[in-house]
Scaffold this motif. Structure first.
Motif, PDB file in Angstrom:
ATOM      1  N   SER A   1      -1.273  -1.756   4.904  1.00 31.88           N
ATOM      2  CA  SER A   1      -1.857  -3.224   4.549  1.00 31.88           C
ATOM      3  C   SER A   1      -0.492  -4.415   5.811  1.00 31.88           C
ATOM      4  O   SER A   1       0.311  -3.768   4.523  1.00 31.88           O
TER       5      SER A   1
ATOM      6  N   ARG B   1      -3.208   3.681   2.775  1.00 38.92           N
ATOM      7  CA  ARG B   1      -3.937   2.542   3.752  1.00 38.92           C
ATOM      8  C   ARG B   1      -2.726   1.199   3.351  1.00 38.92           C
ATOM      9  O   ARG B   1      -2.625   1.067   2.288  1.00 38.92           O
TER      10      ARG B   1
ATOM     11  N   ARG C   1      -4.892  11.904  12.732  1.00 42.02           N
ATOM     12  CA  ARG C   1      -4.361  11.852  11.086  1.00 42.02           C
ATOM     13  C   ARG C   1      -4.609  10.319  10.565  1.00 42.02           C
ATOM     14  O   ARG C   1      -4.829  10.069   9.363  1.00 42.02           O
ATOM     15  N   PHE C   2      -3.868   9.593  11.753  1.00 40.36           N
ATOM     16  CA  PHE C   2      -3.236   8.360  11.243  1.00 40.36           C
ATOM     17  C   PHE C   2      -4.273   7.241  12.278  1.00 40.36           C
ATOM     18  O   PHE C   2      -4.998   7.651  13.054  1.00 40.36           O
ATOM     19  N   THR C   3      -4.776   6.084  12.305  1.00 42.73           N
ATOM     20  CA  THR C   3      -5.468   5.012  12.858  1.00 42.73           C
ATOM     21  C   THR C   3      -5.716   3.250  12.447  1.00 42.73           C
ATOM     22  O   THR C   3      -5.442   3.607  10.790  1.00 42.73           O
TER      23      THR C   3
ATOM     24  N   SER D   1      -5.802  -0.703  12.660  1.00 45.90           N
ATOM     25  CA  SER D   1      -6.957  -1.575  12.578  1.00 45.90           C
ATOM     26  C   SER D   1      -6.173  -2.262  12.558  1.00 45.90           C
ATOM     27  O   SER D   1      -5.092  -2.780  11.906  1.00 45.90           O
TER      28      SER D   1
ATOM     29  N   GLY E   1       0.663  -1.502   0.234  1.00 50.10           N
ATOM     30  CA  GLY E   1       0.257   0.075  -0.353  1.00 50.10           C
ATOM     31  C   GLY E   1       0.530   1.443   0.171  1.00 50.10           C
ATOM     32  O   GLY E   1       0.479   2.843  -0.040  1.00 50.10           O
TER      33      GLY E   1
ATOM     34  N   GLN F   1      -4.562   3.526   7.638  1.00 53.73           N
ATOM     35  CA  GLN F   1      -4.821   4.411   7.393  1.00 53.73           C
ATOM     36  C   GLN F   1      -4.199   5.998   7.422  1.00 53.73           C
ATOM     37  O   GLN F   1      -4.484   6.081   9.170  1.00 53.73           O
ATOM     38  N   MET F   2      -3.466   6.409   6.778  1.00 48.87           N
ATOM     39  CA  MET F   2      -3.062   7.474   6.828  1.00 48.87           C
ATOM     40  C   MET F   2      -4.022   9.250   6.692  1.00 48.87           C
ATOM     41  O   MET F   2      -3.438   8.599   4.834  1.00 48.87           O
ATOM     42  N   ASN F   3      -4.175   9.779   6.809  1.00 47.62           N
ATOM     43  CA  ASN F   3      -4.953  11.018   5.668  1.00 47.62           C
ATOM     44  C   ASN F   3      -4.174  12.459   6.406  1.00 47.62           C
ATOM     45  O   ASN F   3      -3.491  12.252   6.891  1.00 47.62           O
TER      46      ASN F   3
ATOM     47  N   TYR G   1      -3.761  -2.523   9.658  1.00 45.44           N
ATOM     48  CA  TYR G   1      -4.188  -1.379   8.254  1.00 45.44           C
ATOM     49  C   TYR G   1      -3.497  -0.449   9.172  1.00 45.44           C
ATOM     50  O   TYR G   1      -3.893  -0.072  10.821  1.00 45.44           O
TER      51      TYR G   1
ATOM     52  N   SER H   1      -4.103  10.665   0.760  1.00 40.68           N
ATOM     53  CA  SER H   1      -4.301   9.856   2.088  1.00 40.68           C
ATOM     54  C   SER H   1      -3.672   8.616   0.771  1.00 40.68           C
ATOM     55  O   SER H   1      -3.507   8.585  -0.051  1.00 40.68           O
TER      56      SER H   1
END
Length: 115
Positions: A20, A18, A66-68, A70, A7, A81-83, A79, A16
């Motif tokens: 994995s 994402r 900004r990042f999540t 999961s 990713g 998730q980077m925004n 994962y 953004s």
């Protein structure tokens, strides 16, 4: 044991991505999972971590909001998730599986934030 990150890529500031990390060869849902990153000339730093049950997450101050992180224990995947990405987020991102005293590492995926 394998941890395979994917990713990564080149993204403009504000964009953004994402990431994995697919795990195999061990009992994934017994391990906490962590994303680290290492920028050129800098030490590896912890980005985010999630407990084995996904109840608890923690983030570096630089990425909070900004990042999540999961995980899907049915898919043996974690994962990130980077925004709102910034140039200073440029680094190789690694996932790690941790259950004291064992740590497994992935090979890393490059994230470059640049216009």
């Amino acid at each position: 044991v394998q941890l395979v990150e994917s990713g990564g890529g080149l993204v403009q500031p504000g964009g953004s991505l994402r990431l994995s990390c697919a795990a195999s060869g061990f009992t994934f849902n017994n391990y906490a999972m962590t994303w680290y990153r290492q920028a050129p000339g800098k030490e590896r730093e912890l980005v985010a971590t999630i407990s084995s049950s996904a109840v608890t997450t923690n983030y570096a101050d630089s990425v909070k909001g900004r990042f999540t992180i999961s995980r899907d224990n049915a898919k043996n995947t974690v994962y990130l998730q980077m925004n709102s990405l910034k140039p200073e987020d440029t680094a190789v991102y690694y996932c790690a599986a941790r259950r004291f005293p064992v740590v497994y590492w992935g090979q890393g995926t490059q994230v470059t934030v640049s216009s």
